[in-house]
Design a protein around this motif. Structure first.
Motif, PDB file in Angstrom:
ATOM      1  N   GLY A  25       0.837  -1.213   0.000  1.00 37.24           N
ATOM      2  CA  GLY A  25       0.000   0.000   0.000  1.00 37.24           C
ATOM      3  C   GLY A  25       0.857   1.242   0.000  1.00 37.24           C
ATOM      4  N   CYS A  26       0.973   1.847  -1.165  1.00 38.59           N
ATOM      5  CA  CYS A  26       1.818   3.026  -1.296  1.00 38.59           C
ATOM      6  C   CYS A  26       1.080   4.214  -0.719  1.00 38.59           C
ATOM      7  N   ASP A  27       1.726   4.985   0.125  1.00 39.25           N
ATOM      8  CA  ASP A  27       1.004   6.088   0.741  1.00 39.25           C
ATOM      9  C   ASP A  27       1.082   7.348  -0.120  1.00 39.25           C
ATOM     10  N   GLU A  28       1.539   7.204  -1.379  1.00 40.86           N
ATOM     11  CA  GLU A  28       1.616   8.393  -2.224  1.00 40.86           C
ATOM     12  C   GLU A  28       0.587   8.330  -3.348  1.00 40.86           C
ATOM     13  N   GLU A  29      -0.472   7.557  -3.165  1.00 42.14           N
ATOM     14  CA  GLU A  29      -1.489   7.368  -4.195  1.00 42.14           C
ATOM     15  C   GLU A  29      -2.052   8.685  -4.691  1.00 42.14           C
ATOM     16  N   LYS A  30      -2.300   9.640  -3.744  1.00 42.95           N
ATOM     17  CA  LYS A  30      -2.941  10.861  -4.209  1.00 42.95           C
ATOM     18  C   LYS A  30      -2.005  11.753  -4.992  1.00 42.95           C
ATOM     19  N   ASP A  31      -0.693  11.484  -4.989  1.00 46.75           N
ATOM     20  CA  ASP A  31       0.237  12.280  -5.772  1.00 46.75           C
ATOM     21  C   ASP A  31       0.493  11.654  -7.129  1.00 46.75           C
ATOM     22  N   LYS A  32      -0.459  10.892  -7.607  1.00 45.49           N
ATOM     23  CA  LYS A  32      -0.279  10.247  -8.907  1.00 45.49           C
ATOM     24  C   LYS A  32      -1.451  10.585  -9.800  1.00 45.49           C
ATOM     25  N   ILE A  33      -1.162  10.564 -11.092  1.00 48.22           N
ATOM     26  CA  ILE A  33      -2.263  10.735 -12.051  1.00 48.22           C
ATOM     27  C   ILE A  33      -2.378   9.476 -12.903  1.00 48.22           C
ATOM     28  N   SER A  34      -3.531   9.360 -13.520  1.00 48.75           N
ATOM     29  CA  SER A  34      -3.765   8.217 -14.392  1.00 48.75           C
ATOM     30  C   SER A  34      -3.413   8.613 -15.817  1.00 48.75           C
ATOM     31  N   VAL A  35      -2.599   7.785 -16.459  1.00 48.15           N
ATOM     32  CA  VAL A  35      -2.199   8.042 -17.849  1.00 48.15           C
ATOM     33  C   VAL A  35      -2.438   6.767 -18.644  1.00 48.15           C
ATOM     34  N   THR A  36      -3.030   6.906 -19.813  1.00 47.10           N
ATOM     35  CA  THR A  36      -3.223   5.744 -20.685  1.00 47.10           C
ATOM     36  C   THR A  36      -2.326   5.874 -21.905  1.00 47.10           C
ATOM     37  N   PHE A  37      -1.500   4.848 -22.121  1.00 45.23           N
ATOM     38  CA  PHE A  37      -0.678   4.792 -23.331  1.00 45.23           C
ATOM     39  C   PHE A  37      -1.362   3.885 -24.347  1.00 45.23           C
ATOM     40  N   ILE A  38      -1.342   4.330 -25.588  1.00 43.66           N
ATOM     41  CA  ILE A  38      -1.869   3.483 -26.663  1.00 43.66           C
ATOM     42  C   ILE A  38      -0.692   3.159 -27.545  1.00 43.66           C
ATOM     43  N   ASP A  39      -0.330   1.866 -27.631  1.00 47.03           N
ATOM     44  CA  ASP A  39       0.887   1.535 -28.379  1.00 47.03           C
ATOM     45  C   ASP A  39       0.599   1.488 -29.874  1.00 47.03           C
ATOM     46  N   LYS A  40       1.649   1.212 -30.646  1.00 43.23           N
ATOM     47  CA  LYS A  40       1.501   1.338 -32.093  1.00 43.23           C
ATOM     48  C   LYS A  40       0.569   0.297 -32.693  1.00 43.23           C
ATOM     49  N   ASP A  41       0.230  -0.745 -31.908  1.00 49.13           N
ATOM     50  CA  ASP A  41      -0.751  -1.716 -32.405  1.00 49.13           C
ATOM     51  C   ASP A  41      -2.148  -1.394 -31.918  1.00 49.13           C
ATOM     52  N   GLY A  42      -2.292  -0.288 -31.191  1.00 46.50           N
ATOM     53  CA  GLY A  42      -3.617   0.103 -30.702  1.00 46.50           C
ATOM     54  C   GLY A  42      -3.949  -0.448 -29.328  1.00 46.50           C
ATOM     55  N   GLU A  43      -3.025  -1.190 -28.714  1.00 41.76           N
ATOM     56  CA  GLU A  43      -3.294  -1.742 -27.373  1.00 41.76           C
ATOM     57  C   GLU A  43      -3.170  -0.653 -26.331  1.00 41.76           C
ATOM     58  N   GLU A  44      -4.109  -0.651 -25.371  1.00 44.17           N
ATOM     59  CA  GLU A  44      -4.097   0.397 -24.348  1.00 44.17           C
ATOM     60  C   GLU A  44      -3.553  -0.136 -23.044  1.00 44.17           C
ATOM     61  N   LYS A  45      -2.810   0.714 -22.350  1.00 49.05           N
ATOM     62  CA  LYS A  45      -2.333   0.356 -21.015  1.00 49.05           C
ATOM     63  C   LYS A  45      -2.458   1.578 -20.120  1.00 49.05           C
ATOM     64  N   GLN A  46      -3.185   1.401 -19.042  1.00 51.27           N
ATOM     65  CA  GLN A  46      -3.364   2.520 -18.117  1.00 51.27           C
ATOM     66  C   GLN A  46      -2.396   2.367 -16.959  1.00 51.27           C
ATOM     67  N   ILE A  47      -1.696   3.438 -16.661  1.00 51.33           N
ATOM     68  CA  ILE A  47      -0.721   3.379 -15.568  1.00 51.33           C
ATOM     69  C   ILE A  47      -0.919   4.566 -14.633  1.00 51.33           C
ATOM     70  N   LYS A  48      -0.262   4.477 -13.469  1.00 52.66           N
ATOM     71  CA  LYS A  48      -0.271   5.589 -12.523  1.00 52.66           C
ATOM     72  C   LYS A  48       1.094   6.250 -12.569  1.00 52.66           C
ATOM     73  N   VAL A  49       1.101   7.549 -12.671  1.00 58.18           N
ATOM     74  CA  VAL A  49       2.367   8.264 -12.810  1.00 58.18           C
ATOM     75  C   VAL A  49       2.497   9.300 -11.702  1.00 58.18           C
ATOM     76  N   PRO A  50       3.582   9.259 -10.933  1.00 56.76           N
ATOM     77  CA  PRO A  50       3.762  10.244  -9.865  1.00 56.76           C
ATOM     78  C   PRO A  50       3.907  11.651 -10.448  1.00 56.76           C
ATOM     79  N   ILE A  51       3.354  12.607  -9.737  1.00 59.18           N
ATOM     80  CA  ILE A  51       3.515  14.009 -10.148  1.00 59.18           C
ATOM     81  C   ILE A  51       5.009  14.316 -10.245  1.00 59.18           C
ATOM     82  N   GLY A  52       5.396  14.951 -11.314  1.00 59.19           N
ATOM     83  CA  GLY A  52       6.802  15.320 -11.477  1.00 59.19           C
ATOM     84  C   GLY A  52       7.589  14.378 -12.373  1.00 59.19           C
ATOM     85  N   MET A  53       7.022  13.222 -12.661  1.00 61.72           N
ATOM     86  CA  MET A  53       7.735  12.281 -13.529  1.00 61.72           C
ATOM     87  C   MET A  53       7.387  12.564 -14.986  1.00 61.72           C
ATOM     88  N   SER A  54       8.343  12.391 -15.874  1.00 61.99           N
ATOM     89  CA  SER A  54       8.042  12.606 -17.296  1.00 61.99           C
ATOM     90  C   SER A  54       7.352  11.367 -17.864  1.00 61.99           C
TER      91      SER A  54
END
Lengths: 203, 479
Positions: free
Chosen positions: A79-108
């Protein structure tokens, strides 16, 4: 200068750690280096002459603090206690497959992609010297929330394959709260590449 | 029938086994490395050997990218990781055509991918091209980047005040920038020591960048142009009248973001600059609409001027604007000419070659037997990079080029087109053959020792590395 030397060492630590993840890891560098550099520059004043064991320990600290995501392999964070400092980002790869990830604020987005085994190239590791981390922001509202690209980024975007009106370099898009829910597409490489080597000019 | 069934069973390449897919990539620049990386990823049974005629890997990333562009070289980290892959090996100092023939390589490996680039030059084919003082940009770039083949290039910068560079692509701009940047700035880059010493004694004051067509057609890109325009205390000469756009120019620029931004930069530079140079200032002049007609001799076999013909643009059948001579001429006096008009690939024995286009005839990276257009495919032989596409593009262009070639290879494996025989000697066979011929092979671990030494000496001189630029120095690292 101590700070820049420390950030270089930290970057090397991170690189070493990531390279030990084995052949299943993406062959491109997890570009956590630029993130590490930023944070190290602000916090560390360590002596340049570090022992190998110190480097690994420092790297472990980095990994725990900055790459805390729900998709880490060991899942042992409990249980990461930094959940609220993350946003949801969805990547769509070149074959059209989607992957949703959580990205910490400040990360590229480039670092986030590599952290999550998403195939986004990063030849220059975030130095604004290539266009291989090119992503297309799928919704123009999100695109408009981003700061305008600098001349340097535009110079690199000039060279990107499959450039669109909402294209950006993944290494220059930094996670902020207002980007929660953003969808980024990785352009299909081969679709834009003709046999005779002709590169269609971006519109 | 039974034999064919057996063949189909045994044809499958299996991983641990007895029957790995043996791949040899010739050339260790971006095309070679991206191909190797993708083959390793896509084929768990593939063993990939990368060979290069130099003891050092990375091709033009090491010998082409300018010394003051270190970020562009970061990609070698990724390439090094490929060499550390358990199914990959690098062997330097192995030359296709002399250490080993193409036929021999094809006998040793299931798949041979030629990615050895373009190590020769287009020529102008005009009078005076052989005069001393006229150099190819490729060699000048190799010289300042410490390529061992150009260590001894005699560039008489001490006795030259004016240089004419033919071409306005990024290579031309790189050369101009290295000639014009204050050497104190170059001294902290990985520029080769012998080049730095020569530049420190340079008398060059004026550089002309000459293009056959106009600013709307200049081949350079924004970053490089910005850099050269930003050199400290440099007078930049661009004629405003050259920047007027015709309707045909506007049409071209409409769909071309790269050219549009370059034109904007040139326009801004033309209007914002001081009206004339001070006597002590260095000068960079952009000369448009001029094509070289011949070079003038000073009477002692040395160039003394470039005789240029003014051009005008005419649309050709494919809608492209080409430069046509107008019959009016102009001389630019100079002591040195550097031709930056394009690289050209070099054929090897046994390799089909299109001499007109300067590339290996291919379809999607599969080598064709000839250039007839109706030709059969050379089984197991592929190309990638400049040898396949011609000498254009950036490092990243090879990402897509390799993707295409690897897709062709994969298709050929799936369809059973590749390789009737069951197993090939691969790496062991290669090393045995080279050993029999007393070829001193340079493995990646030896390159790492060279790398380490270069960085060690570099750090003593406040440079990222001090390149070892002599063949015997480099080969001295082999035991």
């Amino acid at each position: 200068m101590v700070i820049s030397r420390a950030s270089r060492i930290g970057a090397r630590v991170v690189r070493e750690l990531l390279s030990r993840r084995g052949p299943s890891a993406p062959l491109s560098l997890g570009a956590s280096t630029s993130l590490a550099r930023r944070h190290l520059g602000a916090r560390r004043q360590s002596s340049p002459a570090m022992q190998p064991s110190d480097k690994l320990f420092q790297g472990a600290l980095l990994q725990k603090h900055f790459f805390c995501s729900t998709t880490t392999a060991d899942g042992a964070h409990g249980g990461c206690d930094e959940e609220k400092d993350k946003i949801s980002v969805t990547f769509i790869d070149k074959d059209g497959e989607e992957k949703q990830i959580k990205v910490p604020i400040g990360m590229s987005m480039l670092e986030a992609a590599h952290e999550n085994d998403i195939e986004l190239e990063g030849a220059c590791e975030g130095s604004l010297a290539c266009s291989t981390c090119h992503v297309v922001v799928m919704d123009v509202e999100y695109y408009n929330k981003l700061d305008d690209p600098t001349d340097e980024e535009n110079d690199m975007l000039d060279l990107a394959f499959g450039l669109t009106e909402t294209s950006r370099l993944g290494c220059q898009v930094i996670a902020r709260p207002e980007l929660d829910g953003v969808r980024l597409a990785i352009p299909a490489a081969t679709r834009n590449f003709a046999v005779d080597g002709y590169v269609p000019k971006p519109h | 029938m039974a034999a064919r069934g057996m063949t189909m069973l045994l044809r499958r390449f299996s991983s641990v086994s007895s029957n790995p897919l043996r791949v040899c990539v010739v050339g260790s620049g971006p095309a070679g490395f991206y191909t190797a990386e993708k083959m390793l990823k896509r084929h768990e049974a593939a063993q990939v050997d990368i060979i290069d005629r130099l003891p050092t890997p990375f091709g033009l990333v090491r010998s082409g990218v300018a010394p003051d562009h270190p970020e562009t070289k970061i990609v070698v980290n990724q390439f090094s990781r490929v060499c550390h892959h358990e199914r990959c090996s690098f062997f330097g100092n192995v030359t296709l055509g002399s250490s080993i023939s193409l036929r021999e390589l094809r006998d040793l490996y299931h798949v041979v991918v030629l990615a050895y680039g373009a190590e020769s030059d287009r020529s102008l084919g005009i009078l005076g091209e052989e005069l001393s003082g006229i150099h190819s940009a490729r060699k000048v770039v190799w010289w300042y980047n410490g390529h061992p083949d150009c260590r001894q290039l005699e560039l008489d910068l001490k006795n030259s005040q004016t240089v004419v560079i033919l071409g306005q692509g990024n290579v031309a701009l790189d050369v101009a920038r290295i000639l014009l940047r204050p050497t104190v700035e170059l001294a902290t880059t990985d520029i080769a020591n012998h080049a730095l010493a020569t530049l420190q004694e340079s008398s060059i004051r004026k550089v002309y960048l000459v293009g056959r067509r106009g600013p709307a057609q200049a081949a350079c890109t924004a970053k490089e142009l910005r850099e050269v325009l930003g050199i400290k205390d440099l007078y930049v000469g661009i004629s405003e009248s050259d920047l007027l756009k015709t309707p045909a120019d506007e049409e071209e620029l409409k769909n071309d973001r790269i050219r549009r931004r370059v034109h904007e930069l040139l326009s801004k530079a033309a209007t914002s600059n001081q009206s004339s140079p001070r006597s002590d200032q260095h000068e960079l002049h952009f000369v448009f609409f001029r094509k070289p007609d011949r070079f003038l001799d000073d009477g002692h076999g040395h160039v003394t001027a470039a005789h240029l013909e003014k051009t005008a643009l005419r649309g050709n059948d494919s809608g492209k604007q080409i430069a046509v001579g107008t019959g009016e001429f102009q001389d630019i006096e100079c002591e040195m000419v550097i031709k930056s008009i394009g690289y050209k690939s070099v054929p090897v024995e046994g390799l089909p070659f299109d001499h007109r286009a300067g590339v290996v005839p291919n379809v999607g990276g599969r080598v064709l037997c000839d250039t007839s257009g109706e030709s059969a495919i050379e089984e197991g032989l592929y190309v990638c990079g400049w040898l396949k596409r011609g000498p254009t593009g950036i490092i990243a262009t090879n990402l897509y080029c390799a993707e295409e070639t690897v897709a062709s290879i994969s298709e050929d494996i799936d369809r059973g087109v590749l390789v009737p025989s069951l197993s090939k000697p691969g790496r062991d066979g290669l090393l045995q053959l080279l050993d029999d011929r007393n070829v001193r092979v340079v493995p990646f671990s030896t390159w790492e020792k060279i790398d380490s030494e270069e960085r060690r000496v570099g750090s003593l001189r406040n440079k990222p590395r001090e390149k070892l630029a002599a063949w015997d120095e480099l080969l001295g690292f082999c035991n």
